[in-house]
Design a protein around this motif. Structure first.
Motif: not given
Length: 256
Positions: A137-149, A151-159, A163-166
């Motif tokens: 599955t692909v997380d439907h989160t704000l942070v995941n959108e930023l990773v896909k664009s 603007q954030l790395s995977e490491e930055e997203a993890a912390h 990260r819990n904003v849907l």
């Protein structure tokens, strides 16, 4: 099909807002769902249970059909999650104390060598097969959108603090977009459905090591994953469903 279904309140939360359900039918179909509720005072646990109840009432009769096709199964999962959305949204619309409540959903319909996965939100499905783990599955989160664009790395997203904003949830709007996919399953493959209380606290490597352990039966694997999340802090409710074809799996006593 061997199944394990476990939930824990964690070390921080006062209420368990997760809800899960697993059922098997005579036609060989196994159904499973994990929902992680959110909202104000006591609204999260109401949302997740309401969603699972609505999902269950929609899906049960159709899932027991003797010759259920793959296409019918996909339609059934979509209809069931849509019903869950309608039920939660309707309750929230009519009760001020439930205003803006919602829930994630990740669900699976497994029959023979196929699984249909439906999800909304950041509860996840993983497939563990041949010594590898794959997030389905692909997380439907704000942070995941930023990773896909980018603007954030995977490491930055993890912390990331948000990260819990849907970006998508069941019950917050009158209609919801549902992701549906079909995957192949081989004998011995394991499906894991979980709330983010597991995926935020336990690494994929730890999940893989636990699920592929030859010393643990399926129930014990679920319990060990819960204990890993608790040991890592238990910041959230933790819910886990494991599904494994009994052929090629470790045998275990079934109780209840």
């Amino acid at each position: 099909m061997l199944t394990a279904n476990r939930s824990d309140i964690g070390r921080v939360r006062q209420v368990n807002e997760d809800y899960s359900w697993v059922s098997q039918y005579n036609n060989g179909v196994t159904l499973a769902i994990v929902a992680d509720g959110m909202g104000g005072h006591k609204a999260g646990d109401v949302a997740s249970q309401k969603a699972v109840d609505a999902f269950r009432s929609t899906v049960e009769q159709g899932a027991a059909k003797p010759d259920l096709s793959l296409q019918e199964g996909k339609m059934l999962i979509r209809q069931a999650i849509s019903s869950a959305n309608e039920a939660v949204y309707d309750l929230a619309s009519r009760n001020d104390q439930y205003y803006n409540m919602g829930t994630t959903i990740v669900a699976a319909l497994v029959k023979s060598d196929n699984a249909i996965i439906g999800h909304v939100g950041d509860s996840r499905a993983y497939k563990i097969a041949e010594g590898d783990i794959t997030q389905l599955t692909v997380d439907h989160t704000l942070v995941n959108e930023l990773v896909k664009s980018g603007q954030l790395s995977e490491e930055e997203a993890a912390h990331h603090p948000r990260r819990n904003v849907l970006t998508r949830a069941v019950g917050t709007d009158s209609h919801v977009e549902i992701d549906i996919q079909t995957i192949d399953l081989m004998q011995g493959d394991v499906l894991l459905l979980c709330s983010d209380g597991l995926s935020n606290m336990v690494t994929e490597e730890q999940i893989l090591e636990t699920v592929t352990s030859e010393q643990l039966e399926l129930d014990a694997k679920a319990e060990h994953l819960i204990s890993l999340a608790l040991h890592a802090g238990g910041d959230d409710n933790i819910t886990i469903v494991l599904l494994q074809d009994a052929v090629g799996a470790n045998r275990e006593e079934r109780v209840g």
